[in-house]
Motif scaffolding. Structure first.
Motif, PDB file in Angstrom:
ATOM      1  N   ASN A   1      -7.847   3.350  15.461  1.00 30.15           N
ATOM      2  CA  ASN A   1      -6.852   2.305  15.670  1.00 30.15           C
ATOM      3  C   ASN A   1      -5.546   2.999  16.052  1.00 30.15           C
ATOM      4  OD1 ASN A   1      -5.479  -0.062  15.851  1.00 30.15           O
ATOM      5  ND2 ASN A   1      -5.495  -0.532  13.668  1.00 30.15           N
ATOM      6  N   ARG A   2      -5.225   2.932  17.316  1.00 32.89           N
ATOM      7  CA  ARG A   2      -4.077   3.649  17.887  1.00 32.89           C
ATOM      8  C   ARG A   2      -4.277   5.164  17.722  1.00 32.89           C
ATOM      9  NH1 ARG A   2       0.524  -0.086  18.529  1.00 32.89           N
ATOM     10  NH2 ARG A   2       1.923   1.680  18.371  1.00 32.89           N
ATOM     11  N   GLY A   3      -3.362   5.852  17.069  1.00 33.31           N
ATOM     12  CA  GLY A   3      -3.486   7.302  17.002  1.00 33.31           C
ATOM     13  C   GLY A   3      -3.256   7.954  18.353  1.00 33.31           C
ATOM     14  N   PHE A   4      -2.394   7.342  19.160  1.00 30.99           N
ATOM     15  CA  PHE A   4      -2.173   7.833  20.523  1.00 30.99           C
ATOM     16  C   PHE A   4      -1.705   9.286  20.553  1.00 30.99           C
ATOM     17  CE2 PHE A   4      -0.863   3.180  20.976  1.00 30.99           C
ATOM     18  CZ  PHE A   4      -2.136   2.778  21.341  1.00 30.99           C
ATOM     19  N   GLU A   5      -0.884   9.665  19.576  1.00 31.16           N
ATOM     20  CA  GLU A   5      -0.278  10.997  19.593  1.00 31.16           C
ATOM     21  C   GLU A   5      -1.302  12.109  19.364  1.00 31.16           C
ATOM     22  OE1 GLU A   5       2.630   7.891  18.810  1.00 31.16           O
ATOM     23  OE2 GLU A   5       0.785   8.467  17.758  1.00 31.16           O
ATOM     24  N   ILE A   6      -2.400  11.786  18.679  1.00 31.60           N
ATOM     25  CA  ILE A   6      -3.375  12.841  18.376  1.00 31.60           C
ATOM     26  C   ILE A   6      -4.553  12.843  19.361  1.00 31.60           C
ATOM     27  CG2 ILE A   6      -2.765  12.778  15.935  1.00 31.60           C
ATOM     28  CD1 ILE A   6      -5.412  11.311  15.414  1.00 31.60           C
TER      29      ILE A   6
ATOM     30  N   SER B   1       0.831  -1.198   0.000  1.00 29.13           N
ATOM     31  CA  SER B   1       0.000   0.000   0.000  1.00 29.13           C
ATOM     32  C   SER B   1       0.864   1.245   0.000  1.00 29.13           C
ATOM     33  CB  SER B   1      -0.927   0.006   1.222  1.00 29.13           C
ATOM     34  OG  SER B   1      -0.170  -0.095   2.423  1.00 29.13           O
ATOM     35  N   MET B   2       0.248   2.377  -0.338  1.00 33.16           N
ATOM     36  CA  MET B   2       0.943   3.650  -0.366  1.00 33.16           C
ATOM     37  C   MET B   2       0.606   4.452   0.882  1.00 33.16           C
ATOM     38  SD  MET B   2       2.596   3.427  -3.175  1.00 33.16           S
ATOM     39  CE  MET B   2       3.207   5.119  -3.293  1.00 33.16           C
ATOM     40  N   VAL B   3       1.620   5.121   1.428  1.00 33.28           N
ATOM     41  CA  VAL B   3       1.437   5.973   2.609  1.00 33.28           C
ATOM     42  C   VAL B   3       0.937   7.343   2.154  1.00 33.28           C
ATOM     43  CG1 VAL B   3       2.550   7.037   4.605  1.00 33.28           C
ATOM     44  CG2 VAL B   3       3.234   4.738   3.861  1.00 33.28           C
ATOM     45  N   VAL B   4      -0.079   7.851   2.831  1.00 30.08           N
ATOM     46  CA  VAL B   4      -0.687   9.124   2.460  1.00 30.08           C
ATOM     47  C   VAL B   4      -0.065  10.268   3.250  1.00 30.08           C
ATOM     48  CG1 VAL B   4      -2.837  10.449   2.378  1.00 30.08           C
ATOM     49  CG2 VAL B   4      -2.865   7.980   1.911  1.00 30.08           C
ATOM     50  N   ASP B   5       0.234  11.355   2.560  1.00 31.49           N
ATOM     51  CA  ASP B   5       0.746  12.568   3.197  1.00 31.49           C
ATOM     52  C   ASP B   5      -0.426  13.330   3.801  1.00 31.49           C
ATOM     53  OD1 ASP B   5       1.934  14.910   3.971  1.00 31.49           O
ATOM     54  OD2 ASP B   5       2.649  15.489   1.977  1.00 31.49           O
ATOM     55  N   GLN B   6      -0.498  13.352   5.125  1.00 34.48           N
ATOM     56  CA  GLN B   6      -1.618  13.989   5.803  1.00 34.48           C
ATOM     57  C   GLN B   6      -1.600  15.513   5.687  1.00 34.48           C
ATOM     58  OE1 GLN B   6      -4.097  12.029   7.093  1.00 34.48           O
ATOM     59  NE2 GLN B   6      -2.878  10.343   6.227  1.00 34.48           N
ATOM     60  N   THR B   7      -0.478  16.072   5.211  1.00 38.43           N
ATOM     61  CA  THR B   7      -0.388  17.519   5.053  1.00 38.43           C
ATOM     62  C   THR B   7      -0.751  17.978   3.638  1.00 38.43           C
ATOM     63  OG1 THR B   7       1.946  17.586   4.343  1.00 38.43           O
ATOM     64  CG2 THR B   7       1.514  17.488   6.713  1.00 38.43           C
ATOM     65  N   ALA B   8      -1.067  17.038   2.748  1.00 36.94           N
ATOM     66  CA  ALA B   8      -1.372  17.389   1.362  1.00 36.94           C
ATOM     67  C   ALA B   8      -2.579  18.317   1.296  1.00 36.94           C
ATOM     68  CB  ALA B   8      -1.628  16.132   0.546  1.00 36.94           C
ATOM     69  N   ALA B   9      -2.502  19.311   0.443  1.00 37.36           N
ATOM     70  CA  ALA B   9      -3.595  20.273   0.299  1.00 37.36           C
ATOM     71  C   ALA B   9      -4.882  19.566  -0.127  1.00 37.36           C
ATOM     72  CB  ALA B   9      -3.216  21.327  -0.746  1.00 37.36           C
TER      73      ALA B   9
ATOM     74  N   ASP C   1      -0.971   5.618  12.176  1.00 42.71           N
ATOM     75  CA  ASP C   1       0.455   5.768  12.489  1.00 42.71           C
ATOM     76  C   ASP C   1       1.346   5.550  11.280  1.00 42.71           C
ATOM     77  OD1 ASP C   1      -0.338   6.187  15.074  1.00 42.71           O
ATOM     78  OD2 ASP C   1       0.190   4.190  15.789  1.00 42.71           O
ATOM     79  N   SER C   2       0.783   5.361  10.113  1.00 36.61           N
ATOM     80  CA  SER C   2       1.578   5.002   8.937  1.00 36.61           C
ATOM     81  C   SER C   2       2.553   6.095   8.522  1.00 36.61           C
ATOM     82  CB  SER C   2       0.662   4.648   7.767  1.00 36.61           C
ATOM     83  OG  SER C   2      -0.077   3.483   8.052  1.00 36.61           O
ATOM     84  N   TYR C   3       2.253   7.330   8.854  1.00 36.72           N
ATOM     85  CA  TYR C   3       3.171   8.423   8.512  1.00 36.72           C
ATOM     86  C   TYR C   3       4.554   8.216   9.115  1.00 36.72           C
ATOM     87  CZ  TYR C   3       2.406  10.136  13.275  1.00 36.72           C
ATOM     88  OH  TYR C   3       2.359  10.250  14.642  1.00 36.72           O
ATOM     89  N   GLN C   4       4.622   7.440  10.198  1.00 38.67           N
ATOM     90  CA  GLN C   4       5.912   7.218  10.854  1.00 38.67           C
ATOM     91  C   GLN C   4       6.863   6.397   9.988  1.00 38.67           C
ATOM     92  OE1 GLN C   4       5.535   5.878  14.916  1.00 38.67           O
ATOM     93  NE2 GLN C   4       3.942   7.356  15.395  1.00 38.67           N
TER      94      GLN C   4
ATOM     95  N   GLN D   1       0.808  14.685  12.240  1.00 41.02           N
ATOM     96  CA  GLN D   1      -0.200  14.574  13.299  1.00 41.02           C
ATOM     97  C   GLN D   1      -1.223  15.692  13.203  1.00 41.02           C
ATOM     98  OE1 GLN D   1       2.272  14.509  16.803  1.00 41.02           O
ATOM     99  NE2 GLN D   1       3.301  12.626  16.130  1.00 41.02           N
ATOM    100  N   ALA D   2      -0.769  16.901  12.896  1.00 36.51           N
ATOM    101  CA  ALA D   2      -1.697  18.015  12.721  1.00 36.51           C
ATOM    102  C   ALA D   2      -2.631  17.751  11.540  1.00 36.51           C
ATOM    103  CB  ALA D   2      -0.920  19.318  12.504  1.00 36.51           C
ATOM    104  N   GLY D   3      -2.108  17.113  10.497  1.00 37.62           N
ATOM    105  CA  GLY D   3      -2.941  16.763   9.356  1.00 37.62           C
ATOM    106  C   GLY D   3      -4.019  15.755   9.722  1.00 37.62           C
ATOM    107  N   LEU D   4      -3.658  14.769  10.533  1.00 39.47           N
ATOM    108  CA  LEU D   4      -4.638  13.777  10.985  1.00 39.47           C
ATOM    109  C   LEU D   4      -5.735  14.428  11.819  1.00 39.47           C
ATOM    110  CD1 LEU D   4      -2.258  10.839  11.962  1.00 39.47           C
ATOM    111  CD2 LEU D   4      -3.992  10.774  10.171  1.00 39.47           C
ATOM    112  N   VAL D   5      -5.340  15.336  12.694  1.00 38.07           N
ATOM    113  CA  VAL D   5      -6.326  16.057  13.502  1.00 38.07           C
ATOM    114  C   VAL D   5      -7.292  16.810  12.597  1.00 38.07           C
ATOM    115  CG1 VAL D   5      -6.649  17.927  15.170  1.00 38.07           C
ATOM    116  CG2 VAL D   5      -4.839  16.229  15.534  1.00 38.07           C
TER     117      VAL D   5
END
Length: 311
Positions: free
Chosen positions: A195-200, A121-129, A157-160, A173-177
């Protein structure tokens, strides 16, 4: 108006009253299953949970559960199964995407920033416009129209896999929020399980119904295609996160564990261990293709009212 009409036709008020009472009793009897079926959900918000990603969903197999997470590409129609107990949740991958998803071709390539080889799978950039708007409009929106009112947000957590500095991780993390807030802004009644997302969680805990994690006792190694026992230190780390979620945010915590599909005794053993810790258990096969064991099958045991963290 109807009563006056019937009286005018010569039908006595006693008969009219009997007919009205009969109609009311039949209405209550018809509505009662929908009222009482999921009475346990109100206590915890989610009740007994199941996760099933198989292609053939048979609703009757999940009547013992209160909440069921499904793979929406299975074609299951939750609108056709509203009389049964489960609240139907749709699986949604926020942090990754595969080419098999119908919305993949609509995604700008700038949204993709890496690859998860284990799951192809491909990881998604949560900061993408425009990413939050895309999630709401192209992923959640169609599922909402199909009747789903709950969503299990995975791969948070895939961004990690790609973000390697504190600054990069903070931006992701800001993008996920932003994604979660966009979903709740458009659909305030949507129920979300993370599923997890502990940091946000400090930023979104008031917008979610529960938090899940995987592998407290039994795990699935996708790369090597095998089941493994979870090391003590990994389990203690997860229990530390569970303690924070339960005590600080007052949210239910679900542990999804894995063992061979033909080992029913092991499934129940793991589920009992998880339940004894005060967590919501679900134990299934590594591909989540079979109906596993949850707390609905453990009603005969006494369960603690909070996380006790005993082994």
């Amino acid at each position: 108006m109807t009563a006056h009409f019937l009286a005018h036709m010569g039908i006595s008020w006693i008969i009219i009253a009997c007919v009205v009472v009969a109609i009311l009793l039949l209405s209550v009897a018809w509505l009662r299953p929908a009222i009482t079926a999921c009475k346990r959900v109100s206590a915890t918000g989610i009740g007994s949970v199941a996760f099933f990603y198989g292609a053939n969903v048979h609703a009757e197999q999940f009547e013992a559960f209160d909440t069921v997470v499904l793979e929406p590409d299975s074609g299951f129609d939750p609108r056709a199964h509203t009389a049964h107990c489960p609240n139907w949740y749709a699986y949604v991958s926020v942090g990754e995407v595969t080419k098999q998803r119908a919305y993949y071709t609509k995604m700008p390539q700038t949204c993709l920033m890496g690859r998860n080889e284990a799951w192809a799978s491909m990881v998604v950039d949560q900061t993408a416009a425009g990413w939050p708007e895309f999630v709401v409009g192209e992923i959640i929106g169609p599922l909402w129209e199909r009747g789903y009112r709950g969503f299990f947000l995975d791969t948070l957590d895939s961004y990690q896999l790609v973000a390697k500095t504190d600054a990069e991780r903070a931006r992701q993390q800001a993008g996920l929020v932003a994604v979660l807030r966009a979903v709740k802004a458009r659909y305030p009644q949507a129920q979300l399980i993370l599923n997890r997302g502990f940091e946000i969680l400090p930023h979104v805990h008031d917008q979610v119904a529960a938090v899940a994690f995987e592998s407290l006792f039994g795990r699935w190694d996708q790369t090597n295609q095998r089941y493994e026992q979870v090391p003590d230190n990994d389990r203690e780390w997860l229990l530390g996160r569970a303690r924070t979620i339960c005590e600080r945010y007052r949210l239910p915590v679900i542990s999804i564990d894995y063992c061979p599909r033909d080992d029913d005794a092991r499934r129940r053993e793991i589920a009992l261990k998880i339940a004894a810790l005060g967590l919501e258990p679900y134990v299934t096969d590594g591909a989540l293709q079979t109906v596993g064991v949850g707390s609905a099958a453990l009603e005969d045991i006494a369960r603690p009212t909070k996380v006790t963290f005993k082994r």
